[in-house]
Design a protein around this motif. Structure first.
Motif, PDB file in Angstrom:
ATOM      1  N   SER A   1     -16.033 -38.562 -88.715  1.00 29.77           N
ATOM      2  CA  SER A   1     -17.258 -37.464 -89.116  1.00 29.77           C
ATOM      3  C   SER A   1     -18.740 -38.027 -89.539  1.00 29.77           C
ATOM      4  N   LEU A   2     -18.283 -38.962 -89.644  1.00 30.43           N
ATOM      5  CA  LEU A   2     -19.639 -39.529 -89.504  1.00 30.43           C
ATOM      6  C   LEU A   2     -19.662 -40.211 -88.171  1.00 30.43           C
ATOM      7  N   GLN A   3     -18.886 -41.014 -87.370  1.00 34.53           N
ATOM      8  CA  GLN A   3     -18.876 -40.838 -86.111  1.00 34.53           C
ATOM      9  C   GLN A   3     -19.802 -40.218 -85.081  1.00 34.53           C
ATOM     10  N   TYR A   4     -18.866 -38.968 -85.152  1.00 32.73           N
ATOM     11  CA  TYR A   4     -19.057 -37.592 -84.282  1.00 32.73           C
ATOM     12  C   TYR A   4     -19.612 -36.624 -84.326  1.00 32.73           C
ATOM     13  N   GLY A   5     -19.813 -36.667 -86.019  1.00 36.10           N
ATOM     14  CA  GLY A   5     -20.316 -35.604 -86.688  1.00 36.10           C
ATOM     15  C   GLY A   5     -19.252 -33.934 -86.192  1.00 36.10           C
ATOM     16  N   PHE A   6     -18.844 -33.397 -88.014  1.00 30.78           N
ATOM     17  CA  PHE A   6     -18.094 -32.734 -88.354  1.00 30.78           C
ATOM     18  C   PHE A   6     -17.918 -31.547 -87.503  1.00 30.78           C
ATOM     19  N   SER A   7     -18.723 -31.275 -86.789  1.00 28.22           N
ATOM     20  CA  SER A   7     -18.831 -29.816 -85.736  1.00 28.22           C
ATOM     21  C   SER A   7     -17.367 -30.761 -84.626  1.00 28.22           C
ATOM     22  N   VAL A   8     -17.435 -32.271 -83.925  1.00 30.30           N
ATOM     23  CA  VAL A   8     -16.842 -32.144 -83.208  1.00 30.30           C
ATOM     24  C   VAL A   8     -15.121 -32.620 -83.564  1.00 30.30           C
ATOM     25  N   VAL A   9     -15.279 -33.128 -85.390  1.00 31.01           N
ATOM     26  CA  VAL A   9     -13.975 -32.976 -85.732  1.00 31.01           C
ATOM     27  C   VAL A   9     -13.501 -32.251 -85.838  1.00 31.01           C
ATOM     28  N   GLU A  10     -13.822 -30.955 -86.806  1.00 34.49           N
ATOM     29  CA  GLU A  10     -13.655 -29.855 -86.872  1.00 34.49           C
ATOM     30  C   GLU A  10     -12.344 -29.134 -85.384  1.00 34.49           C
ATOM     31  N   LYS A  11     -13.179 -29.519 -84.401  1.00 30.21           N
ATOM     32  CA  LYS A  11     -12.414 -28.581 -82.963  1.00 30.21           C
ATOM     33  C   LYS A  11     -11.331 -30.170 -83.164  1.00 30.21           C
TER      34      LYS A  11
END
Length: 341
Positions: free
Chosen positions: A67-77
């Motif tokens: 999440s720190l690297q890509y943002g949680f919106s990406v990690v949620e996907k």
């Protein structure tokens, strides 16, 4: 923990001890030790204590740094993609259940056909670390010699996993796969390129060029090339044995629509569940890792010896001859290594 203490010292030296609570967070199941270390327990991310490290990508252990690297919106996907395979694995009938089918194929290849290895071959440079990750998930899980009840197994379990992206592997170890040992292969391709390139006047785009190899290699493994075919092509007779391919070498193709977060979550979950299926069929515990512990306990003995020799000048004792010789030499030659400021 030594790395954590090193970072704590670095932060403290620059900003003072009170900065640790503000600049460090923890992912831990033990809030008491978190607070003792100097980190605010409110800045601790919990995770389930029954999740092994190699299966923890979808817990806080993996989700926080991702999440720190890509943002949680990406990690949620990514998490939703993994969850979709969880549901598929849970509900799909065995005849259409992808992790089950792949797991059974692996058991067939290892325990019945006697093939000890598996090559993971993604035709995408973005997946260059996928094979090393699956190495850990698979080999640390299913590298067992006894059943879950502690009985020695009368058959082989686990696979020797290795791999490289696409054409890197073709110019590295495909020779062995085609004409040497039989090694089942997982070919992973992607329909849409992340960075499409097409040069005017070229026959195909760069991605089509790559995917041409993705589709050709499994055919070459499966069907090979006979001496008769080579004769028809007027290959000189002395070269025919060298250019003959036996074929009948197992592989499968997995084609992803694209390399977005959702599909990557699916890919990881397919392999995790596949490994679990293998363990279920073999009757082993895929979720312990006692084989790692012996090396750790022996490392503790070495650590104590290094401390005793460096601080008190004590000779190396209690090890076999080879290790004693190497440790003694290591201590001698590292004694004059200048310390960093």
């Amino acid at each position: 923990m030594l790395n954590a203490r090193t970072l704590r010292e670095w932060i403290t030296a620059s900003l003072g001890p009170q900065a640790v609570a503000k600049h460090m967070v923890a992912i831990s199941t033990n809030l008491t030790l978190v607070e003792k270390f100097g980190i605010d327990p409110n800045n601790a991310f919990a995770f389930w204590d029954w999740v092994g490290g190699r299966y923890s990508v979808c817990s806080a252990v993996g989700v926080l740094p991702l999440s720190l690297q890509y943002g949680f919106s990406v990690v949620e996907k990514f998490l939703k993609g993994a969850s979709s395979i969880d549901q598929h694995f849970y509900s799909a009938p065995f005849a259409k259940n992808l992790p089950v089918l792949l797991g059974l194929l692996s058991v067939w290849n290892v325990s019945f056909l006697g093939f000890p290895a598996r090559a993971i071959l993604p035709y995408s440079q973005a997946l260059e670390k996928f094979a090393p990750h699956i190495q850990q998930v698979s080999m640390e899980s299913n590298g067992k010699g006894v059943s879950i009840n502690g009985v020695p197994l009368p058959y082989e379990t686990g696979e020797i996993d290795f791999g490289e992206p696409g054409t890197n592997g073709q110019h590295s170890f495909y020779q062995l796969i085609h004409q040497g040992r039989v090694i089942p292969c997982d070919f992973i391709g992607v329909v849409k390129s992340q960075l499409p390139v097409y040069l005017e006047g070229e026959m195909v785009s760069n991605h089509d060029e790559l995917m041409s190899n993705f589709f050709a290699q499994p055919d070459a493994l499966a069907y090979g090339k006979t001496a008769g075919q080579l004769l028809k092509e007027s290959v000189p007779r002395p070269l025919i044995p060298h250019k003959t391919f036996s074929g009948n070498r197992p592989s499968f193709n997995l084609l992803l629509p694209s390399l977005n977060a959702y599909n990557i979550g699916q890919l990881l979950a397919i392999y995790e569940h596949r490994i679990a299926v293998e363990g279920f069929v073999w009757g082993i515990n895929s979720f312990d890792q006692w084989g790692v512990e012996l090396g750790k306990s022996l490392a503790t003995q070495v650590r104590k010896q290094l401390h005793a020799s460096r601080k008190k000048g004590e000779p190396v004792e209690g090890f076999n001859f080879s290790t004693t010789t190497m440790l003694t030499r290591y201590l001698q030659e590292s004694a004059d290594v200048p310390k960093e400021d």
